[in-house]
Design an enzyme around this catalytic site. Structure first.
Site, PDB file in Angstrom:
ATOM      1  N   ARG A 129      -9.946  21.230  -8.643  1.00  0.00           N
ATOM      2  CA  ARG A 129      -9.829  22.582  -8.096  1.00  0.00           C
ATOM      3  C   ARG A 129      -8.846  23.404  -8.932  1.00  0.00           C
ATOM      4  O   ARG A 129      -9.136  24.531  -9.303  1.00  0.00           O
ATOM      5  CB  ARG A 129      -9.357  22.470  -6.636  1.00  0.00           C
ATOM      6  CG  ARG A 129      -9.202  23.772  -5.926  1.00  0.00           C
ATOM      7  CD  ARG A 129      -8.804  23.539  -4.482  1.00  0.00           C
ATOM      8  NE  ARG A 129      -7.545  22.788  -4.367  1.00  0.00           N
ATOM      9  CZ  ARG A 129      -6.985  22.463  -3.223  1.00  0.00           C
ATOM     10  NH1 ARG A 129      -7.563  22.800  -2.084  1.00  0.00           N
ATOM     11  NH2 ARG A 129      -5.850  21.792  -3.202  1.00  0.00           N
ATOM     12  N   THR A 130      -7.697  22.814  -9.253  1.00  0.00           N
ATOM     13  CA  THR A 130      -6.731  23.473 -10.140  1.00  0.00           C
ATOM     14  C   THR A 130      -7.018  22.979 -11.556  1.00  0.00           C
ATOM     15  O   THR A 130      -6.680  21.846 -11.908  1.00  0.00           O
ATOM     16  CB  THR A 130      -5.287  23.105  -9.723  1.00  0.00           C
ATOM     17  OG1 THR A 130      -5.167  23.316  -8.308  1.00  0.00           O
ATOM     18  CG2 THR A 130      -4.259  23.939 -10.469  1.00  0.00           C
ATOM     19  N   ASP A 169      -5.564  -3.026  -8.356  1.00  0.00           N
ATOM     20  CA  ASP A 169      -6.355  -1.868  -7.906  1.00  0.00           C
ATOM     21  C   ASP A 169      -7.421  -1.492  -8.932  1.00  0.00           C
ATOM     22  O   ASP A 169      -8.572  -1.210  -8.578  1.00  0.00           O
ATOM     23  CB  ASP A 169      -5.451  -0.653  -7.667  1.00  0.00           C
ATOM     24  CG  ASP A 169      -4.665  -0.774  -6.363  1.00  0.00           C
ATOM     25  OD1 ASP A 169      -5.123  -1.495  -5.463  1.00  0.00           O
ATOM     26  OD2 ASP A 169      -3.606  -0.138  -6.256  1.00  0.00           O
ATOM     27  N   LYS A 184       4.039   1.495  -3.812  1.00  0.00           N
ATOM     28  CA  LYS A 184       3.600   0.737  -4.995  1.00  0.00           C
ATOM     29  C   LYS A 184       4.562   0.861  -6.182  1.00  0.00           C
ATOM     30  O   LYS A 184       4.698  -0.073  -6.958  1.00  0.00           O
ATOM     31  CB  LYS A 184       2.179   1.156  -5.399  1.00  0.00           C
ATOM     32  CG  LYS A 184       1.152   0.745  -4.345  1.00  0.00           C
ATOM     33  CD  LYS A 184      -0.263   1.101  -4.745  1.00  0.00           C
ATOM     34  CE  LYS A 184      -1.203   0.837  -3.573  1.00  0.00           C
ATOM     35  NZ  LYS A 184      -2.607   1.024  -3.948  1.00  0.00           N
ATOM     36  N   THR A 217       0.840  -1.183   0.000  1.00  0.00           N
ATOM     37  CA  THR A 217       0.000   0.000   0.000  1.00  0.00           C
ATOM     38  C   THR A 217       0.886   1.248   0.000  1.00  0.00           C
ATOM     39  O   THR A 217       2.111   1.162  -0.079  1.00  0.00           O
ATOM     40  CB  THR A 217      -1.046  -0.069   1.139  1.00  0.00           C
ATOM     41  OG1 THR A 217      -1.908   1.048   1.011  1.00  0.00           O
ATOM     42  CG2 THR A 217      -0.421  -0.064   2.515  1.00  0.00           C
TER      43      THR A 217
HETATM   44  P1  ATR Z   1      -3.501  11.478  -4.378  1.00  0.00           P
HETATM   45  O1  ATR Z   1      -2.228  10.889  -4.905  1.00  0.00           O
HETATM   46  O2  ATR Z   1      -4.013  10.786  -3.132  1.00  0.00           O
HETATM   47  O3  ATR Z   1      -4.556  11.641  -5.405  1.00  0.00           O
HETATM   48  P2  ATR Z   1      -2.575  14.213  -4.616  1.00  0.00           P
HETATM   49  O4  ATR Z   1      -1.772  13.846  -5.797  1.00  0.00           O
HETATM   50  O5  ATR Z   1      -1.970  15.106  -3.575  1.00  0.00           O
HETATM   51  O6  ATR Z   1      -3.081  12.935  -3.811  1.00  0.00           O
HETATM   52  O7  ATR Z   1      -3.928  14.879  -5.172  1.00  0.00           O
HETATM   53  C1  ATR Z   1      -4.834  15.428  -4.303  1.00  0.00           C
HETATM   54  C2  ATR Z   1      -6.087  15.817  -5.084  1.00  0.00           C
HETATM   55  O8  ATR Z   1      -7.069  16.291  -4.157  1.00  0.00           O
HETATM   56  C3  ATR Z   1      -5.873  16.922  -6.078  1.00  0.00           C
HETATM   57  O9  ATR Z   1      -6.756  16.766  -7.169  1.00  0.00           O
HETATM   58  C4  ATR Z   1      -6.263  18.175  -5.250  1.00  0.00           C
HETATM   59  O10 ATR Z   1      -6.660  19.289  -6.012  1.00  0.00           O
HETATM   60  P3  ATR Z   1      -5.547  20.330  -6.561  1.00  0.00           P
HETATM   61  O11 ATR Z   1      -4.933  19.696  -7.758  1.00  0.00           O
HETATM   62  O12 ATR Z   1      -6.325  21.556  -6.902  1.00  0.00           O
HETATM   63  O13 ATR Z   1      -4.586  20.542  -5.424  1.00  0.00           O
HETATM   64  C5  ATR Z   1      -7.446  17.621  -4.502  1.00  0.00           C
HETATM   65  N1  ATR Z   1      -7.768  18.346  -3.278  1.00  0.00           N
HETATM   66  C6  ATR Z   1      -7.092  18.351  -2.128  1.00  0.00           C
HETATM   67  N2  ATR Z   1      -7.714  19.128  -1.211  1.00  0.00           N
HETATM   68  C7  ATR Z   1      -8.813  19.654  -1.826  1.00  0.00           C
HETATM   69  C8  ATR Z   1      -9.874  20.519  -1.417  1.00  0.00           C
HETATM   70  N3  ATR Z   1      -9.934  21.010  -0.181  1.00  0.00           N
HETATM   71  N4  ATR Z   1     -10.847  20.814  -2.309  1.00  0.00           N
HETATM   72  C9  ATR Z   1     -10.812  20.306  -3.558  1.00  0.00           C
HETATM   73  N5  ATR Z   1      -9.841  19.473  -4.002  1.00  0.00           N
HETATM   74  C10 ATR Z   1      -8.858  19.154  -3.150  1.00  0.00           C
END
Ligand code: ATR
Length: 294
Positions: free
Chosen positions: A170-171, A117, A81, A77
């Site tokens: 969000r981005t 997965d 990975k 996990t």
């Molecule tokens: P993982 O590998 O677990 O997907 P990550 O690569 O850090 O983790 O990605 C986190 C995701 O959650 C991203 O899409 C992030 O949005 P941004 O690209 O805009 O940062 C999203 N995310 C995290 N916190 C958020 C929030 N409060 N509201 C909306 N999206 C959020």
């Protein structure tokens, strides 16, 4: 079942049993031991399944040690990975595609790696949508997030024939980048969702953002209400708690589900590879057993 987290599971401590483990950082929360031991009971297979904590620079050492001592197989996990994929001497096509592995096992003196997965998620979504009278391949699907978790969802959904696939982040630039990688993916802005007025709503929304780890949701409840219909499914990839996203959906009368079923399905696929059981595994019983430990 209370499986202790240890630095190393020594297979020689379990005579008469084939020994398996999950490894991660953190790992104490892992439901893999209860899930695999439930399958072992169903299939009458004499195994022990443990739980190993590894420091961030210790994965290779601990995994190699486990197999050198006679360990049969391992689930991997976060965050190991990618390293597990590199460690595998033989790689299944699924692992090659993902460039990441969540399963390692020793077979005829060679270390194999696989990635279950994607299939775990697909089987879980198919089961849930079927219960709602829907078919995954024809569903209108929205993914929220554009990080590693979202990345792991897009390709399996497309392989399954999901053609109406949107992704909001969000981005926005990251959503656009994903759409460059997967041309049929529709990138959306969060503002597009707030203004959503299409007559056809989403059958499935998958929250693949990191918001489930805190207590926020990537979209406001009133926006969620606009996006979903009474037979939609709101799916959060996080498991172990009801997230804000799930609570909002449930309050709107929409079916809300966490990622436990996906975890159980990926475990079942690994268990079948390892043990080739004669009986078909009872997925729901394993979900119930794992949920009882929350
Ligand atoms: P993982 O590998 O677990 O997907 P990550 O690569 O850090 O983790 O990605 C986190 C995701 O959650 C991203 O899409 C992030 O949005 P941004 O690209 O805009 O940062 C999203 N995310 C995290 N916190 C958020 C929030 N409060 N509201 C909306 N999206 C959020």
């Amino acid at each position: 079942m209370n499986t202790p987290t240890v630095d190393q599971v020594n297979p020689q401590d379990y005579p008469g049993k084939d020994v398996y483990t999950v490894i991660g950082h953190p790992i104490a929360h892992s439901r893999s031991p209860i899930i695999h031991m439930t399958f072992a009971k169903q299939a009458n297979e004499p195994i022990y399944y443990g739980r190993i904590f590894a420091e961030l620079d210790e994965f290779k050492k601990k995994a190699t040690e486990f197999f050198a001592r006679g360990g049969k197989g391992m689930n991997i996990t976060v965050p190991f990975k990618l390293e597990a994929y590199e460690l595998g001497q033989k790689k299944t096509p699924r692992a090659e595609l993902a460039k990441a592995a969540n399963v390692l096992w020793m077979q005829d003196g060679e270390l194999w790696c696989d990635n279950t997965d994607g299939i775990g998620l697909i089987l879980d979504l198919k089961r849930l949508l079927k219960e709602q009278g829907q078919v995954l391949s024809g569903a209108k699907v929205l993914i929220l997030g554009a990080g590693g978790a979202a990345q792991g969802v897009v390709a399996p959904l497309m392989d399954e024939g999901v053609t109406d696939l949107s992704l909001a982040n969000r981005t926005f630039s990251k959503a656009e980048q994903m759409a460059q990688q997967f041309p049929s993916l529709k990138p959306l802005r969060m503002e597009d969702l707030a203004a959503f007025s299409e007559p056809q709503k989403f059958d499935l929304i998958i929250n693949a953002t990191a918001t489930g780890l805190g207590d926020s949701s990537p979209i406001a409840k009133d926006v969620l209400a606009k996006l979903m219909h009474s037979k939609s499914v709101a799916y959060d990839m996080v498991y172990g708690k009801d997230t804000r996203f799930m609570k909002d959906a449930a309050e709107l009368g929409i079916r809300a589900v966490d990622g436990l079923g996906m975890l159980v399905e990926q475990a079942a696929d690994a268990f079948i590879t390892w043990r080739k059981p004669q009986v078909s595994l009872d997925i729901n019983a394993a979900i119930v057993a794992a949920r009882a430990t929350y």
